[in-house]
Design an enzyme around this catalytic site. Structure first.
Site, PDB file in Angstrom:
ATOM      1  N   GLU A 187      -4.551   1.543  -7.244  1.00 13.10           N
ATOM      2  CA  GLU A 187      -4.915   2.685  -6.409  1.00 13.10           C
ATOM      3  C   GLU A 187      -4.041   3.884  -6.791  1.00 13.10           C
ATOM      4  OE1 GLU A 187      -6.823   1.402  -2.439  1.00 13.10           O
ATOM      5  OE2 GLU A 187      -4.676   1.452  -2.149  1.00 13.10           O
TER       6      GLU A 187
ATOM      7  N   HIS B 230       0.837  -1.199   0.000  1.00 14.23           N
ATOM      8  CA  HIS B 230       0.000   0.000   0.000  1.00 14.23           C
ATOM      9  C   HIS B 230       0.874   1.252   0.000  1.00 14.23           C
ATOM     10  CE1 HIS B 230      -2.885   3.033   1.163  1.00 14.23           C
ATOM     11  NE2 HIS B 230      -3.837   2.180   0.813  1.00 14.23           N
TER      12      HIS B 230
HETATM   13  P1  PGA Z   1      -9.757   5.793   0.439  1.00 14.57           P
HETATM   14  O1  PGA Z   1      -8.516   4.819   0.688  1.00 14.57           O
HETATM   15  O2  PGA Z   1     -10.925   4.943   0.027  1.00 14.57           O
HETATM   16  O3  PGA Z   1      -9.970   6.454   1.763  1.00 14.57           O
HETATM   17  O4  PGA Z   1      -9.357   6.739  -0.625  1.00 14.57           O
HETATM   18  C1  PGA Z   1      -8.296   3.711  -0.147  1.00 14.57           C
HETATM   19  C2  PGA Z   1      -7.077   2.969   0.325  1.00 14.57           C
HETATM   20  O5  PGA Z   1      -6.161   3.602   0.873  1.00 14.57           O
HETATM   21  O6  PGA Z   1      -6.993   1.746   0.142  1.00 14.57           O
END
Ligand code: PGA
Length: 249
Positions: A165, A95
């Protein structure tokens, strides 16, 4: 069509919060066969959490730092068997919020250190570009280099779910257009198929993450090449997350 809706709780919640959350969530959720719901609570609460989610189609995962069974001298590490012992079937790796502190996460040694021989957990591997990469039209190159770092060290492709992401979309309320999300997912799938030609698109799961909420989730979940969502902030609100999990697909 099977989809995954995953909740990344990051370092939020405590026992009281978890109990209240599930008091609401479990009464309001419609369990559907075509949707898997995966919770990633803080690792220290996995065992407590697991008691609430022993239901069909509900799963729990660790957030890192996983290591393999050969490694029993890693302070702060958790062996994959320990996650499994506590009910986990998944592990979230790479992440962007962790990459900041573990500068070597995409360094070959670091990835293999963590993932080598880990076959008892499915790996949800996060990739995504920074805003500057996007502005410089460099998104696809960044994604390729992140995927290569993973695949060079861990090629149990059947065990990998990719979470796309964009870093600039996490927690900001900004998201790429629907076309961009769909095209990027297609690009990632094609790249993986090039590396593993025996795979078909249906064998590869790519989740979208970054500012998903109950208003945009239905559209995102129905986009081509999108197999699910990874939800951060909105997954901490039981009402919001129940709405996302109850979307008809
Ligand atoms: P968010 O975070 O939905 O708050 O943008 C997603 C993540 O960090 O996996």
């Amino acid at each position: 069509m099977n989809k995954i809706i995953a909740a990344n709780w990051k370092n939020n919640g405590d026992k009281e919060f978890i109990k209240k959350y599930f008091d609401y969530f479990l009464k309001n959720i419609k369990i559907k066969n075509n949707i898997k719901i995966i919770f990633f609570p803080p690792d220290i609460y996995i065992d407590y959490f697991y008691n609430f989610i022993k239901k069909p189609n509900f799963y729990v995962g660790g957030q890192d730092l996983v290591c393999n069974s050969d490694n029993s001298t890693l302070t702060g590490g958790t062996r994959s068997e320990m996650f499994v012992d506590n009910g986990c079937e998944y592990i979230l790796v790479g992440h962007s919020e962790k990459r900041i502190y573990e500068s070597g996460i995409f360094d070959n040694k670091n990835i293999s250190y963590k993932l080598k021989n880990i076959n008892n957990l499915k790996v949800v591997f996060c990739i995504g570009e920074e805003i500057l990469d996007r502005e410089n039209n460099n998104t696809n190159n960044i994604l390729i280099s992140q995927l290569n770092d993973l695949l060079l060290n861990y090629n149990n492709i059947n065990n990998i779910i990719v979470a796309y992401e964009p870093v600039w979309a996490i927690g900001t309320g900004k998201i790429p257009s629907n076309t961009e999300i769909s095209k990027t997912h297609e690009f990632i799938k094609n790249f993986i198929i090039e590396k593993f030609p025996s795979l078909k698109e249906k064998d590869i799961m790519i989740l979208y993450g970054g500012s998903v909420n109950s208003k945009n989730a239905s559209t995102i979940l129905k986009l081509n090449h999108v197999d699910g969502v990874l939800v951060g902030g909105a997954s901490l609100d039981a009402i919001e997350f129940a709405k996302i999990c109850n979307i008809e697909l």
